[in-house]
Motif scaffolding. Structure first.
Motif, PDB file in Angstrom:
ATOM      1  N   GLU A 223       4.857 -10.848   7.552  1.00 20.89           N
ATOM      2  CA  GLU A 223       3.576 -10.158   7.655  1.00 20.89           C
ATOM      3  C   GLU A 223       3.434  -9.059   6.604  1.00 20.89           C
ATOM      4  O   GLU A 223       4.182  -8.077   6.600  1.00 20.89           O
ATOM      5  CB  GLU A 223       3.430  -9.560   9.060  1.00 20.89           C
ATOM      6  CG  GLU A 223       2.190  -8.720   9.270  1.00 20.89           C
ATOM      7  CD  GLU A 223       0.894  -9.524   9.177  1.00 20.89           C
ATOM      8  OE1 GLU A 223       0.542  -9.921   8.045  1.00 20.89           O
ATOM      9  OE2 GLU A 223       0.260  -9.738  10.219  1.00 20.89           O
ATOM     10  N   ASN A 224       2.458  -9.236   5.720  1.00 17.85           N
ATOM     11  CA  ASN A 224       2.115  -8.222   4.723  1.00 17.85           C
ATOM     12  C   ASN A 224       0.678  -7.737   4.861  1.00 17.85           C
ATOM     13  O   ASN A 224       0.288  -6.787   4.181  1.00 17.85           O
ATOM     14  CB  ASN A 224       2.276  -8.788   3.296  1.00 17.85           C
ATOM     15  CG  ASN A 224       3.704  -9.018   2.907  1.00 17.85           C
ATOM     16  OD1 ASN A 224       4.561  -8.166   3.094  1.00 17.85           O
ATOM     17  ND2 ASN A 224       3.991 -10.200   2.361  1.00 17.85           N
ATOM     18  N   VAL A 225      -0.118  -8.391   5.707  1.00 18.07           N
ATOM     19  CA  VAL A 225      -1.567  -8.228   5.652  1.00 18.07           C
ATOM     20  C   VAL A 225      -2.169  -7.723   6.957  1.00 18.07           C
ATOM     21  O   VAL A 225      -2.960  -6.774   6.971  1.00 18.07           O
ATOM     22  CB  VAL A 225      -2.226  -9.572   5.244  1.00 18.07           C
ATOM     23  CG1 VAL A 225      -3.736  -9.487   5.355  1.00 18.07           C
ATOM     24  CG2 VAL A 225      -1.827  -9.929   3.818  1.00 18.07           C
ATOM     25  N   GLY A 226      -1.854  -8.360   8.084  1.00 20.15           N
ATOM     26  CA  GLY A 226      -2.508  -8.028   9.342  1.00 20.15           C
ATOM     27  C   GLY A 226      -3.918  -8.591   9.391  1.00 20.15           C
ATOM     28  O   GLY A 226      -4.286  -9.519   8.664  1.00 20.15           O
ATOM     29  N   GLY A 227      -4.750  -8.018  10.262  1.00 17.97           N
ATOM     30  CA  GLY A 227      -6.159  -8.402  10.325  1.00 17.97           C
ATOM     31  C   GLY A 227      -6.363  -9.857  10.678  1.00 17.97           C
ATOM     32  O   GLY A 227      -5.676 -10.431  11.524  1.00 17.97           O
ATOM     33  N   ARG A 228      -7.336 -10.478  10.024  1.00 25.26           N
ATOM     34  CA  ARG A 228      -7.743 -11.850  10.363  1.00 25.26           C
ATOM     35  C   ARG A 228      -6.616 -12.851  10.132  1.00 25.26           C
ATOM     36  O   ARG A 228      -6.493 -13.820  10.902  1.00 25.26           O
ATOM     37  CB  ARG A 228      -8.974 -12.235   9.531  1.00 25.26           C
ATOM     38  CG  ARG A 228      -9.456 -13.667   9.758  1.00 25.26           C
ATOM     39  CD  ARG A 228     -10.769 -13.931   9.047  1.00 25.26           C
ATOM     40  NE  ARG A 228     -11.202 -15.315   9.201  1.00 25.26           N
ATOM     41  CZ  ARG A 228     -10.981 -16.263   8.299  1.00 25.26           C
ATOM     42  NH1 ARG A 228     -10.337 -15.976   7.169  1.00 25.26           N
ATOM     43  NH2 ARG A 228     -11.411 -17.500   8.492  1.00 25.26           N
ATOM     44  N   VAL A 229      -5.813 -12.652   9.095  1.00 27.00           N
ATOM     45  CA  VAL A 229      -4.720 -13.590   8.836  1.00 27.00           C
ATOM     46  C   VAL A 229      -3.759 -13.613  10.028  1.00 27.00           C
ATOM     47  O   VAL A 229      -3.366 -14.676  10.516  1.00 27.00           O
ATOM     48  CB  VAL A 229      -3.988 -13.237   7.530  1.00 27.00           C
ATOM     49  CG1 VAL A 229      -2.752 -14.124   7.355  1.00 27.00           C
ATOM     50  CG2 VAL A 229      -4.921 -13.408   6.329  1.00 27.00           C
ATOM     51  N   TRP A 230      -3.392 -12.439  10.521  1.00 29.95           N
ATOM     52  CA  TRP A 230      -2.524 -12.384  11.703  1.00 29.95           C
ATOM     53  C   TRP A 230      -3.177 -13.055  12.906  1.00 29.95           C
ATOM     54  O   TRP A 230      -2.531 -13.799  13.642  1.00 29.95           O
ATOM     55  CB  TRP A 230      -2.187 -10.933  12.028  1.00 29.95           C
ATOM     56  CG  TRP A 230      -1.681 -10.733  13.424  1.00 29.95           C
ATOM     57  CD1 TRP A 230      -2.345 -10.160  14.468  1.00 29.95           C
ATOM     58  CD2 TRP A 230      -0.411 -11.121  13.957  1.00 29.95           C
ATOM     59  NE1 TRP A 230      -1.574 -10.157  15.607  1.00 29.95           N
ATOM     60  CE2 TRP A 230      -0.379 -10.747  15.323  1.00 29.95           C
ATOM     61  CE3 TRP A 230       0.705 -11.757  13.409  1.00 29.95           C
ATOM     62  CZ2 TRP A 230       0.720 -10.988  16.141  1.00 29.95           C
ATOM     63  CZ3 TRP A 230       1.803 -11.996  14.234  1.00 29.95           C
ATOM     64  CH2 TRP A 230       1.806 -11.607  15.571  1.00 29.95           C
ATOM     65  N   ASP A 231      -4.460 -12.830  13.099  1.00 31.59           N
ATOM     66  CA  ASP A 231      -5.159 -13.417  14.240  1.00 31.59           C
ATOM     67  C   ASP A 231      -5.076 -14.937  14.228  1.00 31.59           C
ATOM     68  O   ASP A 231      -4.988 -15.570  15.291  1.00 31.59           O
ATOM     69  CB  ASP A 231      -6.632 -12.983  14.239  1.00 31.59           C
ATOM     70  CG  ASP A 231      -6.816 -11.500  14.514  1.00 31.59           C
ATOM     71  OD1 ASP A 231      -5.937 -10.911  15.168  1.00 31.59           O
ATOM     72  OD2 ASP A 231      -7.832 -10.935  14.069  1.00 31.59           O
ATOM     73  N   LEU A 232      -5.102 -15.528  13.041  1.00 25.86           N
ATOM     74  CA  LEU A 232      -5.066 -16.986  12.939  1.00 25.86           C
ATOM     75  C   LEU A 232      -3.646 -17.532  12.969  1.00 25.86           C
ATOM     76  O   LEU A 232      -3.429 -18.677  13.402  1.00 25.86           O
ATOM     77  CB  LEU A 232      -5.780 -17.431  11.658  1.00 25.86           C
ATOM     78  CG  LEU A 232      -7.279 -17.085  11.601  1.00 25.86           C
ATOM     79  CD1 LEU A 232      -7.866 -17.489  10.263  1.00 25.86           C
ATOM     80  CD2 LEU A 232      -8.036 -17.756  12.747  1.00 25.86           C
ATOM     81  N   SER A 250      -4.549  -4.958   5.107  1.00 23.25           N
ATOM     82  CA  SER A 250      -5.949  -5.096   5.506  1.00 23.25           C
ATOM     83  C   SER A 250      -6.407  -3.957   6.404  1.00 23.25           C
ATOM     84  O   SER A 250      -7.608  -3.761   6.602  1.00 23.25           O
ATOM     85  CB  SER A 250      -6.164  -6.430   6.237  1.00 23.25           C
ATOM     86  OG  SER A 250      -5.586  -6.396   7.532  1.00 23.25           O
ATOM     87  N   GLN A 251      -5.455  -3.196   6.952  1.00 23.90           N
ATOM     88  CA  GLN A 251      -5.783  -2.147   7.914  1.00 23.90           C
ATOM     89  C   GLN A 251      -5.573  -0.737   7.374  1.00 23.90           C
ATOM     90  O   GLN A 251      -5.844   0.239   8.083  1.00 23.90           O
ATOM     91  CB  GLN A 251      -4.927  -2.338   9.178  1.00 23.90           C
ATOM     92  CG  GLN A 251      -5.134  -3.678   9.838  1.00 23.90           C
ATOM     93  CD  GLN A 251      -4.148  -3.976  10.956  1.00 23.90           C
ATOM     94  OE1 GLN A 251      -4.069  -5.095  11.417  1.00 23.90           O
ATOM     95  NE2 GLN A 251      -3.398  -2.983  11.394  1.00 23.90           N
ATOM     96  N   TYR A 252      -5.099  -0.596   6.146  1.00 20.64           N
ATOM     97  CA  TYR A 252      -4.743   0.730   5.648  1.00 20.64           C
ATOM     98  C   TYR A 252      -5.948   1.650   5.487  1.00 20.64           C
ATOM     99  O   TYR A 252      -5.801   2.872   5.498  1.00 20.64           O
ATOM    100  CB  TYR A 252      -4.002   0.620   4.311  1.00 20.64           C
ATOM    101  CG  TYR A 252      -2.602   0.065   4.424  1.00 20.64           C
ATOM    102  CD1 TYR A 252      -1.935   0.012   5.645  1.00 20.64           C
ATOM    103  CD2 TYR A 252      -1.924  -0.410   3.307  1.00 20.64           C
ATOM    104  CE1 TYR A 252      -0.653  -0.500   5.748  1.00 20.64           C
ATOM    105  CE2 TYR A 252      -0.639  -0.909   3.400  1.00 20.64           C
ATOM    106  CZ  TYR A 252      -0.011  -0.954   4.615  1.00 20.64           C
ATOM    107  OH  TYR A 252       1.267  -1.449   4.716  1.00 20.64           O
ATOM    108  N   ASN A 253      -7.109   1.073   5.303  1.00 19.84           N
ATOM    109  CA  ASN A 253      -8.305   1.894   5.111  1.00 19.84           C
ATOM    110  C   ASN A 253      -9.179   1.960   6.360  1.00 19.84           C
ATOM    111  O   ASN A 253     -10.344   2.316   6.295  1.00 19.84           O
ATOM    112  CB  ASN A 253      -9.127   1.351   3.925  1.00 19.84           C
ATOM    113  CG  ASN A 253      -8.351   1.439   2.640  1.00 19.84           C
ATOM    114  OD1 ASN A 253      -7.911   2.506   2.241  1.00 19.84           O
ATOM    115  ND2 ASN A 253      -8.157   0.306   1.979  1.00 19.84           N
TER     116      ASN A 253
END
Length: 340
Positions: A223-232, A250-253
């Motif tokens: 996991e490097n991203v989170g957000g929608r990629v993690w959801d899928l 994807s969540q840093y901001n």
């Protein structure tokens, strides 16, 4: 009169709210004596831009102290010693430092590591042979525990960490699916890095492509991203899947709203229990004792052609701020470096 030098540096002028903008940074020029009273004076050859730096700009508890307005933007660097007050370092030495976004810093001698330019390009000490490469190596091997025949999915697969993760996974016998943004990056991941599958997370049918690419489910998700990629990814995780959590760019901001059909936190935790999932966040310094092992293995893999790398070099200190903002938007292609 003692010889002086102008050190140009970028400071955090103010804390950002959401995505950083140029107004959150300021360029300073400070005239200082060339010869430091202690430590060494460097001429910066390269400094690194990394997603974690966004977290340092926020106030609040984290695994490292936050920056304060007026502080020099931090980060790894490679520099040439141009003046030294420490007998361990001489003019002309090339060293790995942590001096941040500046051209001619003074740094403490303790913690500096001499580099041999004849062994590898010195820029790699900030990338594949540095913190990003070691992050990939230690996170995948210590938490992911890859086994031959397993399916490994890697987010941000064209980046400095993700590209190394996938290639190490291939060395360990995994079937590797990389996720990146855009046709150029996915082509690079598939054709040049040798991932089995490369998917564009911007594709309208990305969810369907991901499911089709993992017919036996997912055993390891880096996991490097989170957000929608993690959801899928989450519904596709197999029993006993391992998830090294390296970053959440994807969540840093700020957090984007989640779709109502996605599982709530209690439902997610139920699946963690039922599937006996291992989700573990980590920081590369957790595994600092493995640095020599990492350098030995990674240097060998690079020499044999089993690991390839790409650098995205920006020239000019003034370009650091737009390059950093672009990094947070996924515009870089490879390990992002500034040559001031």
């Amino acid at each position: 009169m003692a010889e002086t030098i102008v050190n140009r540096r970028i400071i955090m002028a103010s804390r950002p709210s959401g995505m950083p903008g140029p107004e959150n940074f300021s360029l300073e020029e400070v005239e200082e004596p060339l010869q430091p009273p202690t430590g060494v004076r460097l001429k910066t050859l390269f400094f690194s831009l990394d997603p974690y730096m966004r977290g340092r700009m926020d106030e609040g508890p984290s695994y490292a102290q936050a920056l304060s307005p007026g502080d020099v933007m931090e980060g790894g660097s490679v520099g040439e010693v141009i003046a030294s007050a420490d007998p361990a370092f001489s003019k002309g030495d090339i060293v790995l430092a942590y001096s941040g976004w500046q051209t001619h810093p003074v740094v403490k001698a303790k913690g500096l590591r001499k580099l041999d330019p004849s062994l590898a390009p010195v820029s790699t000490a900030l990338g594949v042979l540095g913190m990003p490469g070691m992050t990939a190596y230690t996170g995948l091997l210590n938490i992911g525990h890859p086994k031959a025949g397993e399916t490994l999915v890697v987010a941000a697969a064209s980046g400095a960490v993700g590209s190394a993760v996938g290639q190490i996974g291939k060395i360990k016998g995994c079937r590797v699916v990389g996720i990146a943004g855009g046709a150029e990056k996915t082509r690079y991941v598939r054709e040049e890095l040798g991932f089995d599958v490369a998917l564009d997370h911007r594709a309208p049918d990305f969810a369907e492509q991901l499911k089709a690419a993992c017919p036996q489910g997912i055993d390891i998700y880096f996991e490097n991203v989170g957000g929608r990629v993690w959801d899928l990814v989450f519904p596709l995780l197999n029993d006993f899947a391992r998830v090294p959590v390296c970053g959440l760019i994807s969540q840093y901001n700020g957090f984007a709203p989640r779709a109502p059909e996605l599982p709530s936190v209690p439902e997610l935790m139920e699946q963690v229990l039922v599937k006996r999932l291992r989700l573990q966040g980590f920081i590369v310094s957790d595994f600092s004792a493995q640095q020599n092992e990492f350098l030995h293995d990674m240097a060998g893999w690079i020499s044999s052609g089993q690991v390839k790398y790409r650098e995205d070099v920006v020239d000019g200190l003034e370009k650091a701020v737009p390059a950093f903002i672009g990094l947070l938007q996924g515009r870089n292609f490879g390990k992002l470096l500034v040559r001031p």
